[in-house]
Design an enzyme around this catalytic site. Structure first.
Site, PDB file in Angstrom:
ATOM      1  N   ASP A  27       0.822  -1.219   0.000  1.00 21.12           N
ATOM      2  CA  ASP A  27       0.000   0.000   0.000  1.00 21.12           C
ATOM      3  C   ASP A  27       0.854   1.265   0.000  1.00 21.12           C
ATOM      4  O   ASP A  27       0.347   2.356  -0.221  1.00 21.12           O
ATOM      5  CB  ASP A  27      -0.928  -0.012   1.226  1.00 21.12           C
ATOM      6  CG  ASP A  27      -1.944   1.127   1.202  1.00 21.12           C
ATOM      7  OD1 ASP A  27      -2.550   1.353   0.144  1.00 21.12           O
ATOM      8  OD2 ASP A  27      -2.124   1.792   2.246  1.00 21.12           O
TER       9      ASP A  27
ATOM     10  N   SER B 295      -6.420   5.253  -0.013  1.00 17.15           N
ATOM     11  CA  SER B 295      -6.693   3.976  -0.671  1.00 17.15           C
ATOM     12  C   SER B 295      -8.176   3.651  -0.540  1.00 17.15           C
ATOM     13  O   SER B 295      -8.773   3.839   0.522  1.00 17.15           O
ATOM     14  CB  SER B 295      -5.858   2.863  -0.037  1.00 17.15           C
ATOM     15  OG  SER B 295      -4.487   3.177  -0.069  1.00 17.15           O
TER      16      SER B 295
ATOM     17  N   GLN C 114      -4.830  -1.328  -7.377  1.00 19.10           N
ATOM     18  CA  GLN C 114      -5.469  -0.510  -6.352  1.00 19.10           C
ATOM     19  C   GLN C 114      -6.182   0.677  -7.003  1.00 19.10           C
ATOM     20  O   GLN C 114      -5.682   1.255  -7.965  1.00 19.10           O
ATOM     21  CB  GLN C 114      -4.442   0.019  -5.348  1.00 19.10           C
ATOM     22  CG  GLN C 114      -5.038   0.863  -4.232  1.00 19.10           C
ATOM     23  CD  GLN C 114      -3.986   1.441  -3.296  1.00 19.10           C
ATOM     24  OE1 GLN C 114      -3.510   2.548  -3.497  1.00 19.10           O
ATOM     25  NE2 GLN C 114      -3.609   0.675  -2.287  1.00 19.10           N
TER      26      GLN C 114
END
Length: 273
Positions: A193, A213, A263
């Site tokens: 991430d 995110s 993502q």
């Protein structure tokens, strides 16, 4: 700041209920990688050790409070001979902040192939991020002081035809980690991430945006160690309507493709008060 062992620490409260540790942080909300990593550790604790994680799909639903622990509720969706599936919900103050499905594979035989690793400058020839980071971003190096992160300069990246936004980052954990392969998988879930959404900002460096995110999917393809150099080859094929799609391939130094990530993140103009 917290070591990765501290960041991924999980306490079992019940058979399928776990509590993740809260750790010292400078962030206003819980780091998404920590939530995903703790959720994956919780799922791993409910699966026979003969199975390995092969994928995860997570949604960040609400900002987490970094000063509060997160409770993880694991549902045993399926236990098969070749595959197991778990669903994990991360909860703070009675509200879900994260949901994840994780799949585990016993391993089978089949044909093999992979893309070729891009030609890129080695990490030993690049400066540590603590040297290149701008003063206003030095807090990030304090937050992740246990990670060695080295960004490939934009002018040294081989631009792929049609790719509008690319970024390449070498990284490794600075200290030796346990030999347990599942711990390295959970560590990479934590790290995956970090920096990825930044690939959507490389062609908008001067635009002020709110970033977070939104969802995160990851596939673990081959064995690796997170305390050895890994190349995170990132791109952002699209941004619009306040969201950016990003993706990355993760390679080891020998050119093995070890993981892939996709993502979508929030990248919007700050709302007027």
């Amino acid at each position: 700041m917290a070591t990765i062992e501290e960041a991924l620490a999980i306490e079992r409260l019940e058979r399928d209920i776990f509590r993740g540790a809260s750790t010292e942080s400078q962030l206003p909300r819980t780091f998404g990688g920590q939530v995903a990593g703790q959720a994956l550790v919780s799922a791993v604790r409910t699966v026979d050790p003969s199975f390995q994680v092969h994928s995860l799909h997570g949604y960040f639903l609400r900002p987490g409070n970094p000063e509060e622990p997160t409770v993880y509720l694991v549902e045993r969706i399926r236990d098969g001979r070749s595959f197991c599936t778990r669903r994990v919900t991360g909860v703070q103050d009675g509200q879900a902040i994260f949901m994840m499905s994780a799949s585990f594979h016993h391993g089978d035989e089949g044909p093999e192939h992979q893309d070729v690793m891009p030609e890129v400058e080695g990490p030993e020839n690049l400066p540590d991020a603590s040297v290149t980071m701008t003063p206003e971003r030095l807090w990030a190096m304090r937050e992740w002081e246990h990670w060695d992160i080295r960004t490939v300069p934009p002018e040294q990246i081989s631009q792929r035809d049609g790719a509008v936004a690319q970024q390449q980052v070498w990284f490794r954990y600075r200290h030796p980690l346990p030999n347990d392969p599942l711990f390295h998988v959970c560590t990479l879930a934590y790290m995956s991430d970090m920096t990825l959404l930044g690939s959507s900002k490389v062609i908008h460096p001067d635009e002020d945006t709110q970033n977070a995110s939104l969802d995160h999917a990851m596939w673990f393809l081959r064995p690796f160690r997170a305390d050895e150099w890994l190349l995170y080859d990132q791109s952002s094929p699209s941004a619009g309507y306040g969201r950016a799609l990003t993706g990355g391939k993760i390679w080891d130094r020998e050119g093995n493709l070890v993981a892939a990530v996709v993502q979508e993140g929030l990248i919007r103009t700050p709302r007027k008060k």
